[in-house]
Design a protein around this motif. Structure first.
Motif, short mmCIF file in Angstrom:
data_model
loop_
_atom_site.label_atom_id
_atom_site.label_comp_id
_atom_site.label_asym_id
_atom_site.label_seq_id
_atom_site.Cartn_x
_atom_site.Cartn_y
_atom_site.Cartn_z
N GLN A 1 58.24 70.88 74.19
CA GLN A 1 57.49 70.61 72.89
C GLN A 1 58.58 70.69 71.46
O GLN A 1 59.17 71.58 71.79
N SER A 2 58.62 69.62 70.84
CA SER A 2 59.73 69.63 69.92
C SER A 2 59.04 70.23 68.66
O SER A 2 57.88 70.19 68.42
N ASP A 3 60.07 70.71 67.71
CA ASP A 3 59.58 71.33 66.60
C ASP A 3 60.32 70.49 65.36
O ASP A 3 60.26 70.93 64.01
N ILE A 4 60.39 69.19 65.78
CA ILE A 4 61.31 68.21 64.74
C ILE A 4 60.07 68.04 63.71
O ILE A 4 58.90 67.83 63.97
N VAL A 5 60.56 67.75 62.38
CA VAL A 5 59.71 67.39 61.14
C VAL A 5 60.12 66.16 60.64
O VAL A 5 61.40 65.98 60.30
N ILE A 6 59.27 65.17 60.79
CA ILE A 6 59.59 63.61 60.32
C ILE A 6 58.71 63.30 59.45
O ILE A 6 57.51 63.60 59.37
N THR A 7 59.15 62.58 58.43
CA THR A 7 58.16 61.96 57.20
C THR A 7 58.60 60.55 57.16
O THR A 7 59.54 59.96 57.72
N ILE A 8 57.44 59.78 57.04
CA ILE A 8 57.37 58.41 56.90
C ILE A 8 56.69 58.07 55.77
O ILE A 8 55.39 58.32 55.48
N ASP A 9 57.40 57.48 54.81
CA ASP A 9 56.72 56.86 53.46
C ASP A 9 57.04 55.66 53.25
O ASP A 9 57.82 54.88 53.99
N GLY A 10 56.44 54.90 52.53
CA GLY A 10 56.41 53.32 52.11
C GLY A 10 55.25 52.74 51.81
O GLY A 10 54.18 53.65 51.59
N PRO A 11 55.25 51.60 51.03
CA PRO A 11 54.07 50.87 50.37
C PRO A 11 52.90 50.72 51.60
O PRO A 11 53.18 50.93 52.70
N ALA A 12 52.07 50.09 51.04
CA ALA A 12 50.62 50.06 51.67
C ALA A 12 50.97 48.88 52.93
O ALA A 12 51.46 47.90 52.57
N GLY A 13 50.35 49.26 54.20
CA GLY A 13 50.38 48.12 54.96
C GLY A 13 51.84 47.89 55.71
O GLY A 13 51.97 47.02 56.47
N ALA A 14 52.76 48.89 55.42
CA ALA A 14 54.05 48.59 56.41
C ALA A 14 54.17 48.98 57.64
O ALA A 14 55.14 48.78 58.30
N GLY A 15 52.95 49.62 58.00
CA GLY A 15 52.92 49.92 59.72
C GLY A 15 53.26 51.46 59.75
O GLY A 15 53.36 51.81 60.70
N LYS A 16 53.19 52.22 58.99
CA LYS A 16 53.46 53.68 58.92
C LYS A 16 52.70 54.49 60.04
O LYS A 16 53.11 55.07 60.77
N SER A 17 51.53 54.10 59.84
CA SER A 17 50.51 55.09 61.04
C SER A 17 50.72 54.44 62.28
O SER A 17 50.69 55.28 63.08
N THR A 18 50.69 53.30 62.63
CA THR A 18 50.82 52.87 63.87
C THR A 18 52.13 53.43 64.40
O THR A 18 52.14 53.73 65.44
N VAL A 19 53.18 53.30 63.53
CA VAL A 19 54.53 53.94 64.03
C VAL A 19 54.49 55.31 64.15
O VAL A 19 54.80 56.05 65.32
N ALA A 20 53.83 55.95 63.14
CA ALA A 20 53.69 57.64 63.37
C ALA A 20 53.01 58.12 64.51
O ALA A 20 53.59 58.97 65.25
N LYS A 21 51.89 57.43 64.89
CA LYS A 21 50.95 57.66 66.09
C LYS A 21 51.68 57.59 67.19
O LYS A 21 51.87 58.68 68.25
N ARG A 22 52.43 56.58 67.61
CA ARG A 22 53.33 56.48 68.62
C ARG A 22 54.52 57.27 68.71
O ARG A 22 54.53 58.05 69.75
N VAL A 23 55.06 57.64 67.87
CA VAL A 23 56.10 58.72 67.68
C VAL A 23 55.53 60.09 67.91
O VAL A 23 56.43 60.76 69.12
N ALA A 24 54.37 60.25 67.45
CA ALA A 24 53.72 61.54 67.73
C ALA A 24 53.62 61.80 69.21
O ALA A 24 53.80 62.71 69.92
N GLU A 25 53.01 60.74 69.83
CA GLU A 25 52.56 60.71 71.16
C GLU A 25 53.87 60.87 72.13
O GLU A 25 53.96 61.63 73.21
N GLN A 26 54.87 60.15 71.76
CA GLN A 26 56.05 60.20 72.52
C GLN A 26 56.78 61.78 72.36
O GLN A 26 57.38 61.97 73.61
N LEU A 27 56.80 61.98 71.34
CA LEU A 27 57.42 63.40 71.09
C LEU A 27 56.64 64.55 71.38
O LEU A 27 57.11 65.74 71.38
N GLY A 28 55.34 64.29 71.61
CA GLY A 28 54.29 65.67 71.63
C GLY A 28 54.28 66.33 70.48
O GLY A 28 54.34 67.55 70.52
N ILE A 29 54.53 65.71 69.28
CA ILE A 29 54.26 66.52 67.93
C ILE A 29 52.91 66.20 67.16
O ILE A 29 52.14 64.89 67.87
#
Ligand code: C5P
Length: 222
Positions: A1-29
């Motif tokens: 398990q990684s302890d990396i800290v990643i931030t995703i900012d941006g305007p509404a509807g850019a796909g932040k949450s979709t991408v963030a969820k998938r990254v979290a799954e892949q990295l186990g964070i």
């Protein structure tokens, strides 16, 4: 398990949450959706009929409200004073008012503290508007995810239509533009790219393509 800290900012509807969820799954964070926290508080303010121009009342509201993000049976749930409001915070009404609540500095102070607590000493990916600039300025990797407003409105439109919701494309686009403007122009913690953030324009990219780029950037950090 990684302890990396990643931030995703941006305007509404850019796909932040979709991408963030998938990254979290892949990295186990852990994935932390900060927009959901502002939405939950806005829902409570609307239910209690609080005057959204009254900053003292909003500050008091933030102080006496418990907001939790929990994973239940593999699904990300948003709890407002222990009530599951995951669906309700996505309503058009909450979307229309959330930026008004989110511009109040004492509200932000309360929620930023909570967000920092949630992220302490673990691997996280957190998305929002001020995560790279204010909440987690020392993050290992900062992404600023954008897309044209047409494309962002189109994605949101498809998503809602799929859920069987009846929406107008132009109305969605107007709401997104108005919310972006409020978020960019507010005095406290406005939406902007952190100096050390990497900008990704997802207008012509699929979710898979964005995901691949973000994972590659993470691997460079690990
Ligand atoms: O991410 P989402 O679109 O759900 O966020 C809803 C609203 O919450 C944003 O338009 C913004 O006004 C506010 N927000 C914020 N700071 C964050 C996350 C969201 O001000 N870190």
């Amino acid at each position: 398990q990684s302890d990396i800290v990643i931030t995703i900012d941006g305007p509404a509807g850019a796909g932040k949450s979709t991408v963030a969820k998938r990254v979290a799954e892949q990295l186990g964070i852990i994935y932390i959706d900060t927009g959901a926290m502002y939405r939950a508080l806005t829902l409570k303010a609307l239910r209690e009929d609080i005057d959204l121009n009254n900053e003292d009342e909003l500050a008091h509201l933030a102080h006496r409200t418990e907001i939790e993000l929990e994973k239940i049976d593999g699904e990300d749930k948003v709890l407002l004073d222990e009530e599951d409001v995951t669906e309700e915070i996505r309503s058009q009404k909450v979307s229309n008012y959330v930026s008004v609540v989110a511009k109040v500095s004492s509200v932000r102070e309360e929620l930023v503290n909570l967000q920092q607590e949630m992220a302490s000493n673990k691997g996280v990916i957190m998305d929002g508007r001020d995560i790279g600039t204010v909440v987690l300025p020392d993050a290992d990797l900062k992404i600023f995810l954008t897309a044209s407003v047409e494309e962002r409105a189109r994605r949101r439109y498809e998503e809602l239509k799929e859920k069987g919701k009846d929406v107008e494309f132009d109305e969605l686009k107007d709401e997104i533009l108005r919310r972006d403007r409020l978020d960019q122009e507010r005095k406290v913690a406005p939406l902007k790219k952190a100096e050390d953030a990497i900008e990704l324009d997802s207008t012509n990219l699929t979710v898979e393509e964005v995901l691949r780029q973000v994972i590659k950037l993470c691997q460079e950090e690990l």
